[in-house]
Design a protein around this motif. Structure first.
Motif, PDB file in Angstrom:
ATOM      1  N   LEU A  95       0.828  -1.214   0.000  1.00 20.84           N
ATOM      2  CA  LEU A  95       0.000   0.000   0.000  1.00 20.84           C
ATOM      3  C   LEU A  95       0.860   1.262   0.000  1.00 20.84           C
ATOM      4  N   ASN A  96       1.855   1.285   0.891  1.00 25.27           N
ATOM      5  CA  ASN A  96       2.735   2.454   0.971  1.00 25.27           C
ATOM      6  C   ASN A  96       3.501   2.673  -0.329  1.00 25.27           C
ATOM      7  N   GLN A  97       4.054   1.580  -0.821  1.00 26.97           N
ATOM      8  CA  GLN A  97       4.858   1.635  -2.042  1.00 26.97           C
ATOM      9  C   GLN A  97       4.027   2.126  -3.235  1.00 26.97           C
ATOM     10  N   ALA A  98       2.826   1.578  -3.377  1.00 23.50           N
ATOM     11  CA  ALA A  98       1.964   1.937  -4.510  1.00 23.50           C
ATOM     12  C   ALA A  98       1.536   3.410  -4.429  1.00 23.50           C
ATOM     13  N   CYS A  99       1.211   3.872  -3.223  1.00 26.98           N
ATOM     14  CA  CYS A  99       0.814   5.279  -3.063  1.00 26.98           C
ATOM     15  C   CYS A  99       1.981   6.201  -3.381  1.00 26.98           C
ATOM     16  N   GLN A 100       3.168   5.858  -2.884  1.00 23.62           N
ATOM     17  CA  GLN A 100       4.349   6.687  -3.153  1.00 23.62           C
ATOM     18  C   GLN A 100       4.661   6.725  -4.636  1.00 23.62           C
ATOM     19  N   GLN A 101       4.528   5.560  -5.299  1.00 20.42           N
ATOM     20  CA  GLN A 101       4.797   5.508  -6.734  1.00 20.42           C
ATOM     21  C   GLN A 101       3.780   6.340  -7.501  1.00 20.42           C
ATOM     22  N   ALA A 102       2.530   6.307  -7.065  1.00 24.47           N
ATOM     23  CA  ALA A 102       1.482   7.098  -7.725  1.00 24.47           C
ATOM     24  C   ALA A 102       1.811   8.593  -7.646  1.00 24.47           C
ATOM     25  N   ILE A 103       2.297   9.025  -6.498  1.00 25.99           N
ATOM     26  CA  ILE A 103       2.683  10.428  -6.329  1.00 25.99           C
ATOM     27  C   ILE A 103       3.884  10.777  -7.213  1.00 25.99           C
ATOM     28  N   LYS A 104       4.868   9.889  -7.243  1.00 21.32           N
ATOM     29  CA  LYS A 104       6.048  10.121  -8.096  1.00 21.32           C
ATOM     30  C   LYS A 104       5.637  10.296  -9.548  1.00 21.32           C
ATOM     31  N   ILE A 105       4.693   9.466  -9.990  1.00 23.62           N
ATOM     32  CA  ILE A 105       4.221   9.548 -11.373  1.00 23.62           C
ATOM     33  C   ILE A 105       3.518  10.885 -11.602  1.00 23.62           C
ATOM     34  N   GLN A 106       2.676  11.286 -10.654  1.00 18.75           N
ATOM     35  CA  GLN A 106       1.974  12.573 -10.786  1.00 18.75           C
ATOM     36  C   GLN A 106       2.974  13.721 -10.870  1.00 18.75           C
ATOM     37  N   GLN A 107       4.079  13.586 -10.123  1.00 19.00           N
ATOM     38  CA  GLN A 107       5.078  14.662 -10.099  1.00 19.00           C
ATOM     39  C   GLN A 107       5.817  14.813 -11.428  1.00 19.00           C
ATOM     40  N   THR A 108       5.768  13.779 -12.291  1.00 17.93           N
ATOM     41  CA  THR A 108       6.410  13.910 -13.596  1.00 17.93           C
ATOM     42  C   THR A 108       5.515  14.687 -14.566  1.00 17.93           C
ATOM     43  N   GLY A 109       4.304  15.047 -14.102  1.00 20.52           N
ATOM     44  CA  GLY A 109       3.412  15.832 -14.950  1.00 20.52           C
ATOM     45  C   GLY A 109       2.366  14.989 -15.665  1.00 20.52           C
ATOM     46  N   ILE A 110       2.429  13.678 -15.484  1.00 18.27           N
ATOM     47  CA  ILE A 110       1.428  12.781 -16.069  1.00 18.27           C
ATOM     48  C   ILE A 110       0.113  12.963 -15.304  1.00 18.27           C
ATOM     49  N   PRO A 111      -1.008  13.126 -16.013  1.00 17.98           N
ATOM     50  CA  PRO A 111      -2.291  13.334 -15.320  1.00 17.98           C
ATOM     51  C   PRO A 111      -2.594  12.196 -14.353  1.00 17.98           C
ATOM     52  N   PRO A 112      -3.175  12.517 -13.206  1.00 17.15           N
ATOM     53  CA  PRO A 112      -3.449  11.505 -12.193  1.00 17.15           C
ATOM     54  C   PRO A 112      -4.384  10.403 -12.694  1.00 17.15           C
ATOM     55  N   PHE A 113      -4.155   9.181 -12.235  1.00 19.69           N
ATOM     56  CA  PHE A 113      -5.065   8.063 -12.528  1.00 19.69           C
ATOM     57  C   PHE A 113      -5.149   7.198 -11.276  1.00 19.69           C
ATOM     58  N   VAL A 114      -6.073   6.265 -11.292  1.00 19.36           N
ATOM     59  CA  VAL A 114      -6.297   5.424 -10.109  1.00 19.36           C
ATOM     60  C   VAL A 114      -5.255   4.308 -10.022  1.00 19.36           C
ATOM     61  N   MET A 115      -4.546   4.261  -8.914  1.00 17.40           N
ATOM     62  CA  MET A 115      -3.582   3.193  -8.652  1.00 17.40           C
ATOM     63  C   MET A 115      -4.272   2.142  -7.796  1.00 17.40           C
ATOM     64  N   SER A 116      -4.389   0.916  -8.331  1.00 16.76           N
ATOM     65  CA  SER A 116      -5.104  -0.134  -7.603  1.00 16.76           C
ATOM     66  C   SER A 116      -4.161  -1.138  -6.968  1.00 16.76           C
TER      67      SER A 116
END
Ligand code: C2E
Ligand code: MG
Ligand code: MG
Ligand code: MG
Length: 276
Positions: A95-116
């Motif tokens: 859970l922690n890893q997936a949430c952190q990765q989702a934030i890292k991806i958002q920080q690259t400027g890629i529009p947010p999407f649902v991380m399951s």
């Protein structure tokens, strides 16, 4: 001759059972230290919208690479982790890893999407799952609408009261809830109304043969209609061919996931994939 064959078979069977048990014990002792030895990682598989062109989500899938054994399949180690209770700390790490990765991806400027993330029934019985999810969101800074939780049908049979409470607490946090491998569990559909789920994921075993097997095709059709009539979305898992995707699109399936689009990939590869 028949008798001795029978006995040999029996001895053979017994030896295999013993070997199997020993292997499990040996694998479990390795799994106990996998987390601290940093042998676990997540792969990410994109999920596409109904047109098959936009990425609207990703599923985080656990990988274990042991220094001597190499990659061990989740089909082998997840059950061990569940039986031993190790799935609780491992699931928290996921859970922690997936949430952190989702934030890292958002920080690259890629529009947010649902991380399951996949959840085991054991995580609902042991530990404090709701608190764990809250913490993973707070620590990473991920907004709850960008976290999805995948549950299996079998979970929804036991501990109805406590489970209902936990699911509504999770729903209140604002995360998305999906039923994974839908159609392989029990056919008690009444829970779909009682539990606040958002999405059904059609099991890949039905998608696999839907082109040729009329029963599977009928099942897929029914699941999509059922989901829509309950106001739920449907994701098809294990989409491997263009024909499957087209048939599913005709049936108004909402989302697709499978090798036809992309295989699960390590974090850095996934970011490059998203940028391309
Ligand atoms: P699942 O949640 O149903 O995940 C989908 C599985 O199908 C994944 O297998 C994925 O790699 C595979 N897959 C995706 N597209 C295709 C396709 O087009 N064709 C085929 N043949 N397979 C496809 P994987 O990664 O081996 O995971 C197996 C199962 O292990 C998962 O099934 C899930 O139940 C469990 N699992 C994986 N990661 C976790 C985790 O972090 N926590 C828990 N509790 N379970 C997990
Ligand atoms: Mg899943
Ligand atoms: Mg599944
Ligand atoms: Mg599965």
């Amino acid at each position: 001759a028949v008798k001795s064959d029978g006995r040999n078979n029996y001895q053979f069977f017994e030896k295999n059972m013993q070997e199997e048990a020993q292997e499990r014990i040996s694998l479990l002792s390795k799994l106990r230290v996998a987390l601290e030895n940093q042998e676990l990682s997540l792969n990410y598989q994109p999920q596409y919208d109904s047109t098959g062109t936009q990425i609207i989500g990703a599923e985080a899938l656990l990988r274990w690479e042991h220094p001597e054994l190499g990659f061990v399949s989740p089909a082998r180690f997840i059950p061990l982790a569940e039986d031993s209770g190790l799935i609780v700390p491992i699931g928290e790490w996921v859970l922690n890893q997936a949430c952190q990765q989702a934030i890292k991806i958002q920080q690259t400027g890629i529009p947010p999407f649902v991380m399951s993330v996949n959840l085991s029934a054991v995580q609902f019985r042991k530990g404090d799952l709701v608190e764990t999810v809250k913490k993973a969101l707070a620590t990473s800074g991920l907004e709850p609408q960008y976290l999805g939780l995948e549950l299996t049908e079998s979970l929804l049979l036991k501990d109805q009261k406590r489970l209902l409470q936990m699911l509504s607490q999770l729903k209140e946090l604002g995360v998305q809830l999906s039923i994974d491998d839908f159609g392989t569990g029990y056919s008690n559909l009444s829970y779909l109304k009682r539990f606040a789920v958002d999405k059904l994921k059609i099991d890949q075993s039905f998608v696999r043969d839907m082109e040729n097997d009329t029963d599977d095709y009928a099942l897929v059709t029914t699941v999509i209609q059922l989901a829509h009539s309950l106001g739920l979305e449907v994701t098809a898992e294990g989409v491997e061919t263009q024909q499957q995707m087209q048939m599913l699109a005709e049936l108004k399936c909402d989302e697709f996931q499978g090798y036809y689009f992309a295989k699960p990939m390590p974090a850095d590869e996934f970011v490059l994939y998203l940028q391309a």
